[in-house]
Each structure stands twice: as structure tokens, then as C-alpha cells.
Design a protein around this motif. Structure first.
Motif, PDB file in Angstrom:
ATOM      1  N   UNK A  32     -42.830  90.159  -1.629  1.00  0.00           N
ATOM      2  CA  UNK A  32     -43.889  89.319  -2.204  1.00  0.00           C
ATOM      3  C   UNK A  32     -43.361  87.975  -2.685  1.00  0.00           C
ATOM      4  N   UNK A  33     -42.219  87.980  -3.359  1.00  0.00           N
ATOM      5  CA  UNK A  33     -41.698  86.743  -3.935  1.00  0.00           C
ATOM      6  C   UNK A  33     -41.450  85.684  -2.863  1.00  0.00           C
ATOM      7  N   UNK A  34     -40.823  86.076  -1.771  1.00  0.00           N
ATOM      8  CA  UNK A  34     -40.506  85.115  -0.705  1.00  0.00           C
ATOM      9  C   UNK A  34     -41.775  84.596  -0.029  1.00  0.00           C
ATOM     10  N   UNK A  35     -42.756  85.474   0.171  1.00  0.00           N
ATOM     11  CA  UNK A  35     -43.994  85.049   0.838  1.00  0.00           C
ATOM     12  C   UNK A  35     -44.803  84.128  -0.067  1.00  0.00           C
ATOM     13  N   UNK A  36     -44.901  84.479  -1.348  1.00  0.00           N
ATOM     14  CA  UNK A  36     -45.626  83.609  -2.286  1.00  0.00           C
ATOM     15  C   UNK A  36     -44.978  82.223  -2.331  1.00  0.00           C
ATOM     16  N   UNK A  37     -43.627  82.206  -2.360  1.00  0.00           N
ATOM     17  CA  UNK A  37     -42.925  80.922  -2.405  1.00  0.00           C
ATOM     18  C   UNK A  37     -43.167  80.122  -1.133  1.00  0.00           C
ATOM     19  N   UNK A  38     -43.195  80.797   0.004  1.00  0.00           N
ATOM     20  CA  UNK A  38     -43.467  80.126   1.272  1.00  0.00           C
ATOM     21  C   UNK A  38     -44.822  79.442   1.240  1.00  0.00           C
ATOM     22  N   UNK A 183     -53.166  85.720   1.115  1.00  0.00           N
ATOM     23  CA  UNK A 183     -53.010  84.270   1.003  1.00  0.00           C
ATOM     24  C   UNK A 183     -53.941  83.520   1.962  1.00  0.00           C
ATOM     25  N   UNK A 184     -54.062  83.978   3.200  1.00  0.00           N
ATOM     26  CA  UNK A 184     -54.918  83.248   4.142  1.00  0.00           C
ATOM     27  C   UNK A 184     -56.390  83.453   3.794  1.00  0.00           C
ATOM     28  N   UNK A 185     -56.737  84.617   3.231  1.00  0.00           N
ATOM     29  CA  UNK A 185     -58.127  84.847   2.831  1.00  0.00           C
ATOM     30  C   UNK A 185     -58.510  84.016   1.613  1.00  0.00           C
ATOM     31  N   UNK A 186     -57.527  83.584   0.837  1.00  0.00           N
ATOM     32  CA  UNK A 186     -57.802  82.740  -0.328  1.00  0.00           C
ATOM     33  C   UNK A 186     -58.114  81.291   0.056  1.00  0.00           C
ATOM     34  N   UNK A 391     -57.330  83.408  -7.577  1.00  0.00           N
ATOM     35  CA  UNK A 391     -57.095  81.961  -7.552  1.00  0.00           C
ATOM     36  C   UNK A 391     -55.708  81.712  -6.974  1.00  0.00           C
ATOM     37  N   UNK A 392     -55.569  80.664  -6.193  1.00  0.00           N
ATOM     38  CA  UNK A 392     -54.256  80.330  -5.647  1.00  0.00           C
ATOM     39  C   UNK A 392     -53.304  80.025  -6.802  1.00  0.00           C
ATOM     40  N   UNK A 393     -52.104  80.632  -6.758  1.00  0.00           N
ATOM     41  CA  UNK A 393     -51.196  80.559  -7.899  1.00  0.00           C
ATOM     42  C   UNK A 393     -50.653  79.157  -8.164  1.00  0.00           C
TER      43      UNK A 393
END
Length: 615
Positions: A32-38, A183-186, A391-393
Motif C-alpha cells: 500500500x505505501x509504495x502504491x499510495x506514494x506512486x 485510486x483510479x475509482x477516486x 478523499x484523495x490523500x
């Protein structure tokens, strides 16, 4: 001959090559951490996909190293880059799946629009035949590897049920895909349209191809032993040293600079093989100490334009050392460096995984424990209101810098007490705004992935309510040999006659309710496996004995032998806010009406927790 070139992702994928993960590769470790950062980097590079994509400079994701398979001209063996290639191919799959959903629209214009956007996405994850039909996954795992099943299932669109024997890598791959879907659905429709163009044309890889494994190893030896690449921090160090040398000829100043810089670099090391990304630290540092939100690509420009005398340079490096010490300890989970009470830090950085929260803590590193506790609590409630409202972080990175700038200005002009009051009031306002959205989302949303299975956010939400709302440390430290899982109160499969008994007109309607919050309960996996498809009356007996209060309340009102005090107050508010009262004729069946009611109650209760309406 070793060849290296920069390629757009679509050109890495738009060919008939198979990328094989060989038998000597390490596990898949991204999560999760790497994908969120991406995705944060994607948003930062495009101003949240508000700019025209053609105006973006592009995002360089890094280097992959391949070798050619002489026996199979259409196969490339992945020596370095498994994490990136796997994640990118999963991203293409997630985007295509979402666009397919949108193409079901009855509006012909929408159908045409999304159809054009989805063009070529299948080539990002699959080998296609002459009719452009899926034939095989683009990325294939060597048969001797003990992972890859979840990847193949996702790419082929099959259900992949998690099992006790599932490999860690397979679990990570499933986790990555779930986060990519989220992420893409957001993204709204305008952002999504630009995002598709962006990942095709503006996300770049350096593709290095060697003719043999021996040449690839030779390449690694040269890179690792004969010449170390210049680190980004080295460039900034050279800038500051240049300023120091121009302003002072003191050898003691240079010695002090080097000692502080060395300690600063040490502070960024989590383990000998893992370091805090320097650009992430510097970005957070500028927000936390200046209230400036600088993109990673603007950091060097910022420091290059500083006009500092010798004292200014030494003070800056000393401050790097000071902030990085606490920042680094937090990243190492040594939370007591910042504050003694660790549960809330665990919630912030491990349960919610909000690294952006560093920016809210940095201004208060030297403040009292009382102030720190107040700020941590605000950071948790703001972070949770962002995460659970979907909400997008990067909302935090956009909204916090102005508050921090105002805090420093008020502290200088009006004093610390006034500055803190204004800052906390500002955070409370933003929490209230997001908390309303949390209530709306939780009351009606399905907590599931594209395969109809419950998603990670559902269990994280219930963990949050238990640990933050009820101070239940069983969430943080489950019993030995047990892990937490989500239980469906109404089972995933029903007999034909049971749909009507549970209040559903059809199996399709039932599926819309299966993964609603009102039908989910946190429980130990050992209990979950025993419950299986038992009826509600039998499940209630297990729920009543569990360690988790939100689950225990399903069986009826909670009780306590203590008439006054913290525990009795908690029991009272749980009974008033969460407990759903079942009628006698519904004793054996959890039903549609109860799922609606419990979803609404949990959503409302969570809003009250976030806004401190209940304490």
C-alpha cells in the motif's frame, strides 16, 4: 551489447514480448505505501490532473534491467524492475476494468469516449492473439517460484480466494491491485480521462537490456562497485557547501557542517538497506517548518535560490539534523522519541498509513507533551476523515501548508497559545467538513473490490473504531496464532428460499448488500472459519464472546459490572449509537433492513467519533 533507452510505458508494453520473472528473483514486496506514494507523485506531477497532459514534463519511474532469451526471441527476463512492471501491468488492468464499467453507459457519446480511452490498455497486461483477444499474461512467473497465482487470477479476471497457505508475495500483489482499483475509482471523469493519457504517454522507464545474464551481472558490478551515482542530497550538500565557503573561510565551520550533515544522513537510514527517500523528507520538512508545499521536482530549485550567510547554512543543516532525528525515529516505529503514548502514533502511521501526517507533527517537535498529544489526536481525526470519506490523500498536502504558515506567523506576532488555538480550530473545521462525507460514504458504500470480495478499507475502518474509538488494544496485538478478518453476518451464499426471508427480491439485490458496512464484523480468523454459513442465532453466541465491541454489540446490548467510570460510559454510548435491535421473528436471519440500519448507525457513530461529539 548493453542498450539503455527511455521509453513511455505504453511502448514498453505495446509489443509481443513476455516479461518473465526468473527463478532467482526475490519476492514481490510492494504494498500500500509504495502504491499510495506512486499516485501522490502522479497527482503532484499533473496538479491533480488539472493541467493539459501534453504540458507535463513526464514522470520518470526508474530503471528496469532485462536480458534477452536467445531461445525465445519474444521473451525478456526481468533482472531488475519486477515491482514496477508488475504494478504497472496491474494498473493497466484496473484502469481498463473501470473503463469497461463506464462503457456500459447508455449514452453513445460516453461509450465512444471511454472506448477510445481503453484502446491499447489490454496490451499493458496481456499477450493478444491476431484477433486482439487475450491469450496470456504479459508478465509470467517462472514455474519454480512460489508466487504468481494471485497475479494470474487478477489478469485473467478470475476470483482468487485468500487462503491460509497463500504466499506473502501473492497477498502483496492482491493488496496492490486493490489499492490501484481504489485510486483510479477516486478520480472523477475529467481526471480519469487525463490519467489514461498520462499513463500511456508521460510515465517513463529507463529500459536497460543486456544480451546475457553475465553481462547483466557485470553491469550491476560496475554500478555498485566502480562508480556510485550522485545522490540527490549530494547536490544540495554541494550547493550549501559552496555558500558556506563563499561566506566563511573557517575550517571549524566546515567541520561543523560535515559533522551535522553526516548525522543527518544517518538519521534517514531505517535499516542498512532501507533509507527514507530524501525528496520525501525534504518535501515534508519544508511543509512542516515553512508551510511551503514544493513538488519534488522543485526542491533543488528552492534550495539553489536560497541566499544564506555562513550562520544561515550551519543553522539549516543543524535543523535538518534535528528534524530528521525525530522523523527517522517515527519511521523506525520508535514513537517514544516524539511522545510516550504510542497507540495513537500506531493508528496514524501503521493503521491509516499517513506519512503526510509528519507535516502536522514537525512544527511541534519541541513543544510540551500535552500539545503533542493534542496535535496527534487532530492528525488522526483529520487523516481518518480523509481516508474513510474516500478523499484523495493529497488533500492533506494541499490543505495543511496554509495552516502551518498562519501558525508560524501568529506564533511570532501573537504568541504560542493564540497560534495553537487558531491552528487547532482550523483543523477542527476541516475535520467536520470531511466527517460529513465519511457518514455519507460509510452508510451507503459497498466495501468490496471488483471481484465482489470485501476490501481492506472495510476492515481498517472497523479496526480504527475499535482502537481509536474504544481503546481496544486487541486490534494492535491480536492473540497468538490469530489474525483479524472480516466476517459476513449474512453469509456470502444463501439458499434460494433464504433470499426472501432476508428481505431481498433477488440474488442481484443481495450482492449489493453483501459487503455493506452493516453486514461486516471484525473477528478472529479462527472464529470466522467455525461460523461459516451458520444461521444468525448461532453466530450471535460467538459474537457475544468476542474481544471486539462493535462485533459484540451485534448480539445485543453490552453490559458492564462497573456502574461508573470510563468503561460504563463507553458501554452506554455503544448501546446508544451502534446496537441494532432485532425482532423475535428475525432471530435466525440478519436481513436487508438490519444491514441498512446498522450501516447508518456505524456511519453516524464514526462521524461523532471524528468530531469528538462522543468522548
Amino acid at each position: 551489447m548493453i542498450n539503455s533507452e527511455i521509453k513511455e510505458i505504453i511502448n514498453v508494453f505495446n509489443n509481443n514480448f513476455v516479461y518473465e520473472i526468473p527463478d532467482f528473483q526475490r519476492d514481490f514486496v510492494w504494498g500500500e505505501e509504495e502504491v499510495r506514494q506512486l499516485f501522490k507523485d502522479f497527482h503532484e506531477d499533473t496538479n491533480n490532473f488539472q493541467i493539459e497532459i501534453k504540458d507535463s514534463d513526464g514522470y520518470l519511474l526508474g530503471n528496469i534491467v532485462l536480458i534477452e532469451d536467445k531461445n525465445h526471441p519474444t521473451k525478456k527476463i526481468v533482472i531488475d524492475g519486477q515491482q514496477r512492471l508488475t504494478t504497472l501491468s496491474l494498473l493497466y488492468k484496473a484502469v481498463e476494468s473501470l473503463l469497461f464499467e463506464k462503457m456500459q453507459s447508455t449514452d453513445p457519446r460516453e461509450l465512444t469516449k471511454w472506448s477510445k480511452k481503453s484502446s491499447e490498455l489490454a496490451k499493458g497486461y496481456g499477450i493478444l492473439d491476431d484477433e486482439d483477444m487475450f491469450e496470456a499474461p504479459k508478465i509470467q512467473h517462472h514455474s519454480s517460484l512460489k508466487f504468481g497465482d494471485s497475479y494470474r487470477s487478477i489478469i485473467r479476471g478470475n476470483n482468487f480466494e485468500e487462503t491460509e497457505v497463500e504466499s506473502t508475495s501473492d497477498k502483496k500483489i492482491s493488496e496492490v491491485y486493490e489499492i490501484l482499483e481504489e485510486e483510479v475509482k477516486n478520480l472523477d471523469d475529467v481526471q480519469l480521462s487525463k490519467f489514461v493519457t498520462y499513463i500511456k504517454t508521460k510515465v517513463l522507464l529507463i529500459v536497460t537490456t543486456a544480451p546475457s545474464l553475465s553481462k547483466a551481472f557485470q553491469l550491476f558490478e560496475i554500478l555498485n562497485n566502480r562508480g556510485k551515482d550522485l545522490e540527490p542530497l549530494d547536490l544540495i550538500k554541494n550547493l550549501l557547501l559552496k555558500s558556506l565557503t563563499a561566506a566563511s573561510d573557517s575550517e571549524l565551520d566546515r567541520q561543523q557542517f560535515n559533522e551535522d550533515w553526516k548525522q543527518f544522513i544517518i538519521n534517514l537510514e531505517i535499516t542498512p538497506k532501507r533509507k527514507i527517500e530524501s525528496s520525501t523528507f525534504l518535501k515534508h520538512y519544508l511543509v512542516g517548518t515553512k508551510g511551503l508545499n514544493k513538488g519534488k521536482d522543485k526542491l533543488f530549485d528552492y534550495f539553489s535560490k536560497l541566499e544564506l550567510d555562513a550562520k544561515g547554512v550551519l543553522d539549516l543543516v543543524k535543523d535538518f539534523k534535528r528534524v530528521s532525528k525525530i522523523y527517522g525515529d517515527i519511521e523506525k516505529k520508535s514513537y517514544d522519541t516524539f511522545v510516550e503514548e504510542s497507540n495513537k502514533m500506531y493508528i496514524l502511521f501503521e493503521l491509516l498509513k499517513l506519512r503526510q501526517a509528519h507535516t502536522m507533527l514537525i512544527p511541534f517537535y519541541s513543544e510540551s507533551s500535552e500539545t503533542k498529544e493534542k496535535i496527534i489526536d487532530l492528525a488522526i481525526r483529520l487523516g481518518a476523515s480523509v481516508v474513510f470519506s474516500y478523499t484523495q490523500t493529497n488533500y492533506i498536502e494541499a490543505e495543511i501548508p496554509p495552516l502551518i504558515r498562519e501558525y508560524y506567523k501568529n506564533k511570532e506576532n501573537e504568541g504560542s497559545d493564540y497560534a495553537l488555538k487558531v491552528f487547532t480550530n482550523g483543523l477542527e473545521t476541516k475535520i467536520s467538513e470531511r466527517a460529513k462525507l465519511v457518514r455519507e460514504a460509510v452508510s451507503t458504500r459497498k466495501f468490496e473490490n471488483s471481484k465482489g470480495q470485501y476490501n481492506k478499507k472495510g476492515i481498517d475502518l472497523l479496526k480504527f473504531m475499535e482502537l481509536y474509538g474504544h481503546s481496544n488494544v486487541h486490534i494492535k496485538s491480536p492473540s497468538p496464532n490469530k489474525r483479524l478478518t472480516l466476517e459476513h453476518i449474512l453469509p456470502r451464499t444463501l439458499q434460494d428460499e433464504e433470499y426472501q426471508l432476508a428481505g431481498f427480491n433477488s440474488k442481484t439485490e443481495f450482492k449489493e448488500y453483501l459487503n455493506r458496512m452493516g453486514n461486516l464484523a471484525i473477528i478472529y480468523n479462527t472464529d470466522n472459519s467455525h461460523l461459516s454459513n451458520k444461521n444468525f442465532f448461532e453466530k450471535k453466541n460467538v459474537y457475544a464472546k468476542t474481544d471486539f465491541l462493535t462485533t459484540k454489540s451485534i448480539a445485543g446490548d453490552l453490559t458492564t459490572h462497573i456502574k461508573d467510570g470510563k468503561d460504563s460510559k463507553m458501554v452506554k454510548r455503544i448501546n446508544e449509537n451502534i446496537t441494532v435491535y432485532t425482532h423475535e421473528d428475525a432471530a435466525e436471519y440478519w436481513n436487508k433492513e438490519l444491514i441498512d440500519e446498522r450501516s447508518a448507525k456505524i456511519a453516524s457513530y464514526l462521524e461523532k467519533i471524528l468530531t469528538k461529539e462522543v468522548k
